[in-house]
Design an enzyme around this catalytic site. Structure first.
Site, PDB file in Angstrom:
ATOM      1  N   ARG A 102     -16.751  22.388  19.906  1.00 13.54           N
ATOM      2  CA  ARG A 102     -16.988  21.406  20.975  1.00 13.54           C
ATOM      3  C   ARG A 102     -18.375  21.706  21.526  1.00 13.54           C
ATOM      4  O   ARG A 102     -18.627  22.803  22.036  1.00 13.54           O
ATOM      5  CB  ARG A 102     -15.923  21.516  22.065  1.00 13.54           C
ATOM      6  CG  ARG A 102     -16.283  20.718  23.313  1.00 13.54           C
ATOM      7  CD  ARG A 102     -15.143  20.541  24.276  1.00 13.54           C
ATOM      8  NE  ARG A 102     -14.210  19.537  23.793  1.00 13.54           N
ATOM      9  CZ  ARG A 102     -13.299  18.932  24.557  1.00 13.54           C
ATOM     10  NH1 ARG A 102     -13.198  19.240  25.837  1.00 13.54           N
ATOM     11  NH2 ARG A 102     -12.480  18.036  24.054  1.00 13.54           N
ATOM     12  N   HIS A 129     -15.739  11.787  19.450  1.00 12.87           N
ATOM     13  CA  HIS A 129     -14.549  12.615  19.718  1.00 12.87           C
ATOM     14  C   HIS A 129     -13.455  12.176  18.733  1.00 12.87           C
ATOM     15  O   HIS A 129     -12.425  11.626  19.131  1.00 12.87           O
ATOM     16  CB  HIS A 129     -14.114  12.412  21.175  1.00 12.87           C
ATOM     17  CG  HIS A 129     -13.131  13.431  21.662  1.00 12.87           C
ATOM     18  ND1 HIS A 129     -12.786  14.566  20.945  1.00 12.87           N
ATOM     19  CD2 HIS A 129     -12.407  13.490  22.820  1.00 12.87           C
ATOM     20  CE1 HIS A 129     -11.904  15.262  21.636  1.00 12.87           C
ATOM     21  NE2 HIS A 129     -11.655  14.634  22.764  1.00 12.87           N
ATOM     22  N   GLN A 132      -9.521  12.952  18.921  1.00 14.91           N
ATOM     23  CA  GLN A 132      -8.792  12.181  19.936  1.00 14.91           C
ATOM     24  C   GLN A 132      -8.277  10.860  19.347  1.00 14.91           C
ATOM     25  O   GLN A 132      -7.184  10.402  19.673  1.00 14.91           O
ATOM     26  CB  GLN A 132      -9.716  11.904  21.124  1.00 14.91           C
ATOM     27  CG  GLN A 132      -9.063  11.112  22.232  1.00 14.91           C
ATOM     28  CD  GLN A 132      -7.984  11.885  22.973  1.00 14.91           C
ATOM     29  OE1 GLN A 132      -8.203  13.010  23.394  1.00 14.91           O
ATOM     30  NE2 GLN A 132      -6.810  11.292  23.134  1.00 14.91           N
ATOM     31  N   ASP A 223     -12.112   5.663  29.810  1.00 12.02           N
ATOM     32  CA  ASP A 223     -12.434   7.092  29.814  1.00 12.02           C
ATOM     33  C   ASP A 223     -13.205   7.354  31.102  1.00 12.02           C
ATOM     34  O   ASP A 223     -13.643   6.414  31.790  1.00 12.02           O
ATOM     35  CB  ASP A 223     -13.285   7.422  28.562  1.00 12.02           C
ATOM     36  CG  ASP A 223     -13.634   8.908  28.446  1.00 12.02           C
ATOM     37  OD1 ASP A 223     -12.945   9.748  29.061  1.00 12.02           O
ATOM     38  OD2 ASP A 223     -14.607   9.227  27.723  1.00 12.02           O
ATOM     39  N   CYS A 263      -7.836   9.241  27.139  1.00 11.61           N
ATOM     40  CA  CYS A 263      -7.890  10.553  26.465  1.00 11.61           C
ATOM     41  C   CYS A 263      -7.628  11.693  27.427  1.00 11.61           C
ATOM     42  O   CYS A 263      -7.238  12.774  27.003  1.00 11.61           O
ATOM     43  CB  CYS A 263      -9.229  10.722  25.765  1.00 11.61           C
ATOM     44  SG  CYS A 263     -10.658  10.790  26.877  1.00 11.61           S
ATOM     45  N   ARG A 291      -2.174  14.978  20.446  1.00 15.13           N
ATOM     46  CA  ARG A 291      -3.326  15.800  20.050  1.00 15.13           C
ATOM     47  C   ARG A 291      -2.838  16.991  19.211  1.00 15.13           C
ATOM     48  O   ARG A 291      -3.472  17.374  18.226  1.00 15.13           O
ATOM     49  CB  ARG A 291      -4.069  16.309  21.297  1.00 15.13           C
ATOM     50  CG  ARG A 291      -4.772  15.223  22.095  1.00 15.13           C
ATOM     51  CD  ARG A 291      -5.928  14.637  21.332  1.00 15.13           C
ATOM     52  NE  ARG A 291      -6.850  15.661  20.863  1.00 15.13           N
ATOM     53  CZ  ARG A 291      -7.808  16.243  21.612  1.00 15.13           C
ATOM     54  NH1 ARG A 291      -7.987  15.852  22.866  1.00 15.13           N
ATOM     55  NH2 ARG A 291      -8.594  17.162  21.102  1.00 15.13           N
TER      56      ARG A 291
END
Ligand code: CP
Ligand code: NVA
Length: 307
Positions: A102, A129, A132, A223, A263, A291
């Site tokens: 990340r 991402h 996700q 988001d 998310c 996830r």
């Protein structure tokens, strides 16, 4: 050997294979059937940004698959003190079987994967991402919203939006993106997605009006307006995103059939109202749990595609 840096590198068939594998492994876990497909393997997890879901899901997932996960914070390893990415990549990948990173710049992931002897997974970059989206699509399948979906993304043109663009472009569904002026998606990623959409039949559109985007949508998603690394822009962004909150009035334009995805982490009464987040169209905790299952499927898939 394959890396998983962006969905752009994956075909529709491969994305669906990963999702199917993830759903099958989820069933095995629910049935309490042991599934040690990665017994004896080690996943290195490098975090240059905070995380709750990504860290816990990869670490728990690897354990459930019979392997082990190492949490490596940027503050603790030499990468954060300036050891070159290419050296870190060769050292870690000589000792571990998979690496998750990340980070900020997507180019760092590309550089790492160039020098890595083992599969590298993007656990979020400033650009994408993708893990996700595996969980998000699984959730759509479980809710029956994967059939001719109309997805409305409301908010910032960020790493999540870019990932939705790639998913829609690859799978060939309808995606409507509503962003405020000045917060549109990266034009290079948009051009890539529109090019791919020509082959998949995806219908991708952009607007500055959230109401246009959500009208008749079957999936509504948003988001945070302030992604990690943008904390100093907070006040300006809150002003600029006025009118983009996903609240009951906006959800009503989609209708009662629509599901709501996020998310997480979510900021209540900022990008989404408490009533939508906690309401009966929201499937955010199913999405969050996916996830775990999605990444287990992904790691097993990557392991099976080693040369
Ligand atoms: N959605 C997501 O990636 O959450 P974390 O930042 O908690 O990992
Ligand atoms: N766009 C957000 C996603 C967090 C999971 C960020 O990059 O901070």
């Amino acid at each position: 050997m394959r890396h998983f840096l962006t969905l752009k590198d994956y075909t529709k068939e491969e994305i669906l294979e990963i999702v199917d594998l993830a759903l099958a492994i989820k069933q095995e876990q629910k049935a309490k059937k042991p599934h040690p497909y990665l017994a004896g393997q080690t996943l290195a997890m490098i975090f240059e940004k905070s995380s709750t879901r990504t860290r816990v899901s990869f670490e728990a997932g690897m354990f459930q698959l019979g392997g082990h996960a190492l949490f490596l914070s940027n503050r603790d390893i030499h990468l954060g003190r300036g050891e070159p990415v290419k050296d870190t990549a060769r050292v870690i990948s000589s000792m571990c079987d998979m690496v998750m990173i990340r980070t900020y710049e997507h180019s760092k992931l590309e550089e790492f994967s160039k020098y890595s002897a083992v599969p590298v997974i993007n656990g979020l970059s400033d650009s994408y991402h993708p893990v996700q989206l595996i969980a998000d699509y699984m959730t759509m399948v479980e809710c029956g919203r994967h059939i001719d979906p109309i997805v409305a993304y409301i908010g910032d043109g960020n790493n999540m939006t870019h990932s939705w663009l790639m998913l829609a472009a690859k799978l060939g569904f309808q995606l409507r993106v509503a962003t405020p002026k000045g917060y549109e998606c990266d034009p290079v990623i948009v051009a890539d997605a529109l090019e791919l959409a020509k082959y998949s039949g995806a219908k991708i559109s952009f607007t500055n009006d959230p109401k246009i985007a959500v009208a008749g949508a079957t999936v509504v998603t948003t988001d945070t307006w302030i992604s990690m690394g943008q904390e100093e822009e907070k006040a300006q962004r809150i002003t600029d995103f006025k009118g983009y909150i996903v609240d009951d009035a906006l959800m009503a334009l989609a209708g009662t059939y629509a599901i709501f995805l996020h998310c997480l982490p979510a900021y209540r009464e900022v990008e989404v109202s408490e009533s939508v987040l906690e309401g009966n169209q929201s499937v955010i905790f199913q999405e969050a749990q996916n996830r775990l299952h999605g990444q287990k499927g992904l790691m097993v898939w990557l392991d099976r595609h080693r040369k």
